[in-house]
Design a protein around this motif. Structure first.
Motif, PDB file in Angstrom:
ATOM      1  N   UNK A 192       3.911  -8.187  -3.839  1.00 29.63           N
ATOM      2  CA  UNK A 192       4.140  -7.657  -2.492  1.00 29.63           C
ATOM      3  C   UNK A 192       5.498  -6.965  -2.406  1.00 29.63           C
ATOM      4  N   UNK A 193       6.545  -7.634  -2.884  1.00 27.56           N
ATOM      5  CA  UNK A 193       7.902  -7.068  -2.810  1.00 27.56           C
ATOM      6  C   UNK A 193       8.013  -5.796  -3.632  1.00 27.56           C
ATOM      7  N   UNK A 194       7.370  -5.784  -4.787  1.00 29.46           N
ATOM      8  CA  UNK A 194       7.445  -4.603  -5.662  1.00 29.46           C
ATOM      9  C   UNK A 194       6.776  -3.405  -4.992  1.00 29.46           C
ATOM     10  N   UNK A 195       5.588  -3.629  -4.428  1.00 33.19           N
ATOM     11  CA  UNK A 195       4.892  -2.532  -3.756  1.00 33.19           C
ATOM     12  C   UNK A 195       5.686  -2.050  -2.542  1.00 33.19           C
ATOM     13  N   UNK A 196       6.196  -2.975  -1.751  1.00 32.03           N
ATOM     14  CA  UNK A 196       6.935  -2.608  -0.544  1.00 32.03           C
ATOM     15  C   UNK A 196       8.163  -1.778  -0.906  1.00 32.03           C
ATOM     16  N   UNK A 197       8.869  -2.183  -1.947  1.00 32.62           N
ATOM     17  CA  UNK A 197      10.062  -1.447  -2.367  1.00 32.62           C
ATOM     18  C   UNK A 197       9.722  -0.001  -2.715  1.00 32.62           C
ATOM     19  N   UNK A 198       8.644   0.172  -3.474  1.00 34.71           N
ATOM     20  CA  UNK A 198       8.260   1.529  -3.862  1.00 34.71           C
ATOM     21  C   UNK A 198       7.773   2.330  -2.644  1.00 34.71           C
ATOM     22  N   UNK A 199       7.031   1.683  -1.766  1.00 41.23           N
ATOM     23  CA  UNK A 199       6.538   2.363  -0.560  1.00 41.23           C
ATOM     24  C   UNK A 199       7.702   2.869   0.284  1.00 41.23           C
ATOM     25  N   UNK A 244       0.525   3.431  -4.020  1.00 48.05           N
ATOM     26  CA  UNK A 244       1.138   2.113  -3.849  1.00 48.05           C
ATOM     27  C   UNK A 244       0.629   1.402  -2.604  1.00 48.05           C
ATOM     28  N   UNK A 245       0.302   2.152  -1.570  1.00 49.25           N
ATOM     29  CA  UNK A 245      -0.323   1.538  -0.397  1.00 49.25           C
ATOM     30  C   UNK A 245      -1.691   0.968  -0.756  1.00 49.25           C
ATOM     31  N   UNK A 246      -2.461   1.726  -1.518  1.00 49.50           N
ATOM     32  CA  UNK A 246      -3.797   1.256  -1.898  1.00 49.50           C
ATOM     33  C   UNK A 246      -3.699   0.022  -2.779  1.00 49.50           C
ATOM     34  N   UNK A 247      -2.705  -0.016  -3.653  1.00 48.75           N
ATOM     35  CA  UNK A 247      -2.542  -1.195  -4.509  1.00 48.75           C
ATOM     36  C   UNK A 247      -2.132  -2.416  -3.698  1.00 48.75           C
ATOM     37  N   UNK A 248      -1.250  -2.212  -2.730  1.00 49.05           N
ATOM     38  CA  UNK A 248      -0.821  -3.323  -1.882  1.00 49.05           C
ATOM     39  C   UNK A 248      -1.989  -3.871  -1.069  1.00 49.05           C
ATOM     40  N   UNK A 249      -2.723  -2.984  -0.410  1.00 49.21           N
ATOM     41  CA  UNK A 249      -3.841  -3.429   0.426  1.00 49.21           C
ATOM     42  C   UNK A 249      -4.962  -4.016  -0.418  1.00 49.21           C
ATOM     43  N   UNK A 250      -5.195  -3.440  -1.575  1.00 49.53           N
ATOM     44  CA  UNK A 250      -6.224  -3.958  -2.488  1.00 49.53           C
ATOM     45  C   UNK A 250      -5.863  -5.369  -2.946  1.00 49.53           C
ATOM     46  N   UNK A 251      -4.609  -5.564  -3.288  1.00 43.32           N
ATOM     47  CA  UNK A 251      -4.137  -6.877  -3.754  1.00 43.32           C
ATOM     48  C   UNK A 251      -4.357  -7.955  -2.697  1.00 43.32           C
ATOM     49  N   UNK A 252      -4.022  -7.653  -1.442  1.00 43.36           N
ATOM     50  CA  UNK A 252      -4.139  -8.665  -0.391  1.00 43.36           C
ATOM     51  C   UNK A 252      -5.574  -8.837   0.099  1.00 43.36           C
ATOM     52  N   UNK A 253      -6.254  -7.719   0.387  1.00 40.49           N
ATOM     53  CA  UNK A 253      -7.563  -7.824   1.037  1.00 40.49           C
ATOM     54  C   UNK A 253      -8.667  -8.223   0.075  1.00 40.49           C
ATOM     55  N   UNK A 266       2.999  -5.461   8.815  1.00 44.85           N
ATOM     56  CA  UNK A 266       2.492  -4.418   9.709  1.00 44.85           C
ATOM     57  C   UNK A 266       3.562  -3.363  10.004  1.00 44.85           C
ATOM     58  N   UNK A 267       4.833  -3.761  10.024  1.00 37.93           N
ATOM     59  CA  UNK A 267       5.909  -2.786  10.232  1.00 37.93           C
ATOM     60  C   UNK A 267       5.945  -1.766   9.099  1.00 37.93           C
ATOM     61  N   UNK A 268       5.779  -2.247   7.891  1.00 36.79           N
ATOM     62  CA  UNK A 268       5.777  -1.341   6.736  1.00 36.79           C
ATOM     63  C   UNK A 268       4.595  -0.381   6.832  1.00 36.79           C
ATOM     64  N   UNK A 269       3.423  -0.902   7.206  1.00 41.13           N
ATOM     65  CA  UNK A 269       2.243  -0.045   7.322  1.00 41.13           C
ATOM     66  C   UNK A 269       2.424   1.004   8.422  1.00 41.13           C
TER      67      UNK A 269
END
Length: 1024
Positions: free
Chosen positions: A568-575, A608-617, A630-633
């Protein structure tokens, strides 16, 4: 490739399983410290015997130590032992460190030195040191270093005969601990020889107490000369010998050293030459390094077909539907290449491992995204084997797709040039038929189907774990957090019983993440909430991870990364980095700059958004309802709109909304913020890919149908969906439900519905509104946007139905302008239509404000017009509604002169200072009443002569300018006035004055650059 002895590897496998299940306990003997310069037992006894007069036949070591103690006092005895063993004069050696690398649960040592403690201090390892019984209560860590024979610093060493005979009395807790270790753990002796008295004493003592009720222990030995009969002797005592020589090949090859030097599944070098160690010590060090790094399941794959290697390696993670691609790329056999398996670029997996390069370059065909072995790949294989490998290959493709890997890039393994040839295989997911599973129904917004399915589902013994975790997750997404908690608890218990430890850990992770949602959003009785929150507080993910058995090192690393939120942190940082780049590019073009050769940050952001959402959902991990996420999104959605609004000269701007962006906006978008962003970035319409529009309409229909159903019994009737209405009592779901409606209406207002099922959509929308009586202001606001865009697509009967619904529902009355928007939207189709429904007209007139009713003026009967006129006049007299007065005057409903004097008096009273106020880059007025009045006079062609001016008092220069630009003294003109909303367009209406204003503004900007005024100059003033 050399193969090791099966029995030897079987014993190593036992140790590895013990390591992975946190059941390994190491006993460290004197042989561990010999290369640190500490004498062995025999040397100590010899030194003691030489210090006293002993009979020549005395050979009992313990009696010799006892006689020395008896002959000398305790102080001299202790000092002698310290002197011989070089107390505090030696340091640990690499063997001590290597023992900790085995990840033992505990270390028990018969040594008196402090070498293990030195490692613990130097490496800050989580071990508590126990040198005596009294230390146990003060142990802070669950991992212990137990010095069962005491410590020279504490003067409590076990050496002489009395110490051994009285051990049970003087060390009952340590003895009990050791017994428990032998009863429940896997013990390995390191640094002990066959003749070691401590080894014999320990085994004899434990065996006397426990009998045969303890697991076999193991002895790692470097002794090349240990006889088979000696090994059998120890085996009968419960100790299996694993000799270094057992790892020798038929030709005398040192296979352990060979493994360390690269003959392993990763072709990786683990060998380390330790100069401070003796040859025997180096071998022991090698042995420990071998045990640490030997990966049993993957080494078993070493000689298998490359497809089998990939398949079985990924199969370990079948409990995790979507392996993060960065993690997957580092798994064997992808990581067996020179780069260590970090070949990943977006959705592309770059093959670097040698044998995989041959497989993907030469031995596979890609037909319709279906990978199969080609003729070269089939060489030497039976038909059955080919069938098995192709089936495994299809499974691999699916796993790669779920990890969002859609391309495989591989270089020609035979190419020797500096720039090697390469090819890319496309492995897009095969088209799947529509699915009515719970997860798909939720994604497609078929909430009625979701609710019906949730009512009939539970975690059962026979239900698939994948269905169970989906069920618990969807309850969370539907706002039923307590129900979700109970389902996750059932799932965790079931996964534990069936040894599905990844699923177990994921369930516990989601339970932990439900905590605050239950605390702050559930409406159950407080004692119920408190009880659940208290139960969640006991969920310790660190402890659970340490205690998990039956998982290998890769699985452990994956779960540790999930626990620590590393993905999560890695994806958020890149996003966040991509968002910053997109904003910089936009601003650059806004400032009339340009950029060449930049990276495609929009594409990177989507990836990176798709990877983040794919990982969680896809993995059903509870997290995405928290504000941090949700703030990041929301920032990401804004960045995408920023890119869409970026100058068309920028090659990498976003040009159309695709399916992924649509998914994200529907799932996480906020309609109010979205609409404000469209205005902020002056986006008047959005482009959508064709299939995306179809998907949007399909989901909208699904959603709108979810609150009602059509009954054909006794004629066609629209009936409410009681299950959905009951679920809407849940505040969290109701909020989510309304947000989806608002986003859908706003998105639909951006697309052309012609020839795309607009008739069905409009009918479904009307049915939805009929059965959804609670309409918030936000719902009506976005419905208005839909009507403005698509009102012309309605039939007159549908317009009547919508107006009847609004007249009967008080919520619509709270939103002034709804009727206006409905009428204006439909008027684009037929501006001369008549409602022709007296009852409807009367209902509207009695219900809605005069501002709304004015839009009906041209579409109602003469009788209704008189009613509207009366209501308008009454409103103007009672509250001086300026907007109603202006609109009614412009339409000819009233004579403006009847109320003109009173209105001017009111405007003069409220007009304020008339001095524009600058806030950041824009300028605002204290009150816009005077400004609106001037615009009204212009439209009504009322001359701004002195007779009008004298009716106002204390007019500011700005107000004087507005009243009569053509006769204004422009020496008093302030260019900042042009930043007041609408003034730029207003001055453009006075053609003779535009050059004057342009000259003043140009001079001002040459001395006082202002980016906003510059835009006004180029876009509004210089263009006239």
């Amino acid at each position: 490739m050399i193969t090791m002895d099966k029995k030897f590897l079987s014993d190593i496998e036992v140790l590895k399983k013990a390591i992975d299940s946190h059941k390994l306990v190491v006993f460290g003997g004197a042989g561990v410290s010999i290369d640190s310069g500490v004498p062995l037992w025999a040397e100590l006894i010899k030194a003691l015997s030489e210090g006293i007069d002993l009979p020549c036949y005395e050979v009992d070591d313990l009696r010799i130590a006892q006689m020395y103690f008896n002959d000398r006092d305790a102080k001299e005895y202790t000092e002698k032992v310290r002197s011989v063993l070089k107390h505090k004069k030696t340091n640990y050696n690499p063997i001590h460190s290597a023992i900790f690398d085995l990840r033992p649960e505990h270390i028990i040592t018969t040594n008196y030195d402090e070498h293990f403690e030195q490692v613990i201090r130097d490496k800050a390892l989580p071990f508590s040191v126990v040198t005596k019984d009294e230390d146990f209560p003060f142990s802070l860590s669950t991992n212990l270093l137990v010095k069962m024979h005491g410590d020279l610093s504490d003067v409590n060493i076990v050496l002489k005969e009395d110490d051994y005979l009285d051990y049970s009395l003087s060390h009952p807790l340590i003895e009990g601990f050791i017994k428990s270790v032998f009863a429940s753990k896997v013990v390995v002796f390191i640094g002990y020889s066959f003749s070691d008295i401590n080894l014999k004493q320990i085994i004899h003592h434990v065996r006397t107490i426990l009998g045969k009720n303890f697991q076999n222990a193991y002895l790692l030995t470097m002794d090349d000369n240990m006889h088979a009969i000696q090994k059998d002797y120890l085996k009968n005592k419960g100790v299996k010998v694993i000799a270094y020589t057992d790892g020798t090949g038929d030709k005398g090859d040192d296979l352990i050293e060979g493994f360390l030097r690269g003959d392993n599944h990763l072709h990786k070098t683990y060998y380390q030459d330790q100069e401070g160690l003796s040859p025997k010590g180096q071998k022991l060090y090698n042995f420990l390094r071998f045990v640490s790094n030997y990966d049993v399941p993957l080494e078993k794959l070493k000689n298998q077909h490359p497809i089998e290697k990939i398949y079985h390696s990924l199969k370990r993670f079948e409990d995790l539907p979507a392996i993060p691609s960065e993690f997957l790329a580092r798994l064997y056999p992808f990581n067996a290449g020179p780069t260590g398996g970090i070949g990943l670029d977006g959705y592309t997996l770059i093959i670097t491992a040698g044998e995989l390069k041959s497989l993907f370059y030469d031995e596979l065909d890609n037909i319709g995204n279906n990978l199969t072995l080609n003729e070269r790949g089939k060489t030497g294989l039976t038909e059955q084997k080919i069938k098995e490998l192709n089936a495994q290959l299809e499974s691999v493709r699916k796993r790669l797709n779920r990890a969002l890997i859609f391309y495989i890039q591989v270089e020609d393994p035979a190419e020797k040039n500096t720039l090697p040839a390469s090819k890319t295989l496309e492995i897009f997911p095969l088209q799947q038929p529509s699915c009515d599973c719970l997860g798909c129904c939720y994604d497609q917004l078929s909430f009625d189907k979701v609710i019906r399915s949730l009512q009939d589902s539970d975690v059962m013994e026979t239900s698939p774990l994948a269905d169970d975790i989906c069920l618990a997750y969807i309850e969370y997404k539907m706002g039923n957090f307590i129900k979700s908690y109970h389902l996750y608890e059932k799932l965790a218990n079931k996964a534990w019983r069936t040894n599905n430890f990844i699923t177990y850990f994921l369930a516990k992770t989601s339970i932990k993440n439900l905590n605050n949602l239950i605390r702050f959003h559930e409406t159950a009785e407080q004692n119920v909430i408190n009880e659940i929150v208290d139960q969640i507080a006991f969920v310790d993910l660190d402890k659970i991870l340490v205690q998990l058995t039956g998982i290998d090192q890769d699985q452990y690393k994956l779960l540790a990364d999930i626990k620590d939120e590393r993905f999560f942190r890695r994806y958020i940082s890149r996003i966040e980095e991509h968002i910053a780049h997109i904003n910089r590019v936009y601003q650059l073009y806004e400032d009339n700059g340009s950029i060449n050769g930049s990276a495609n940050y929009v594409s990177r952001l989507e990836i990176d958004l798709s990877k983040l959402l794919n990982y969680l959902s896809v993995n059903r991990i509870v997290f995405d309802e928290y504000k941090e996420f949700t703030d990041v999104l929301e920032r990401a959605i804004e960045a995408l709109l920023v890119s869409y609004a970026t100058d068309h000269q920028y090659a990498h701007k976003l040009n159309a909304i695709d399916g992924f962006i649509l998914d994200m906006i529907i799932a996480y978008g906020n309609a109010d913020k979205f609409e404000k962003l469209l205005k902020k970035y002056q986006i008047h319409s959005l482009s959508f890919l064709d299939n995306t529009v179809d998907d949007l309409i399909s989901r909208a229909n699904n959603f709108l149908k979810s609150n009602h159903h059509i009954s054909t019994l006794l004629g066609k009737r629209v009936l409410p969906n009681n299950a959905t209405n009951a679920r809407l009592q849940n505040h969290f779901f109701k909020t989510r439900y309304n947000k989806v409606f608002q986003v859908l209406m706003l998105l639909l207002s951006q697309v052309d519905l012609a020839e795309k099922g607009e008739k069905e959509l409009i009918e479904t929308l009307l049915n939805y509104l009929d059965k959804h009586p609670a309409m918030s202001i936000e719902n009506i606001e976005t419905l208005k946007s839909f009507m403005i865009r698509h009102g012309r697509a309605f039939s007159i009967d549908q317009i009547r139905k919508l107006l009847n619904l609004s007249a009967a529902n008080k919520d619509y009355r709270r939103y002034e302008g709804f009727v206006t928007d409905v009428i204006e939207g439909f008027s684009r189709k037929d501006n001369s239509f008549l409602l022709s429904d007296d009852n409807l007209e009367k209902a509207l007139i009695s219900t809605f404000s005069s501002a709304d009713l004015l839009s009906l003026w041209n579409h109602v009967s003469a009788e209704s017009q008189e009613l509207i006129r009366s209501k308008v006049k009454a409103d103007i007299l009672s509250s001086d509604k300026a907007d109603v007065y202006y609109k009614a005057s412009l339409m000819g409903v009233i004579n403006y002169r009847d109320y003109f004097a009173d209105h001017i008096a009111d405007i003069d009273k409220r007009k304020g200072s008339g001095i524009p106020i600058q806030i950041k880059n824009w300028v605002h007025l204290p009150d816009y009443g005077f400004y609106n009045f001037i615009m009204f006079t212009r439209k009504m062609k009322i001359p701004a002569d002195e007779s009008l001016k004298c009716k106002f008092t204390n007019l500011s220069d700005f107000y004087i300018f507005l009243m009569d630009p053509e006769n204004f003294d422009y020496s008093k003109f302030d260019p900042v006035w042009l930043l007041v909303y609408g003034v730029g367009e207003y001055i453009g209406g006075f053609k003779n004055m535009v050059p004057v204003v342009a000259e003043i503004l140009h001079g001002y900007l040459s001395k006082n650059y202002n980016p906003e005024l510059s835009r006004v100059y180029f876009k509004k003033i210089s263009g006239y």
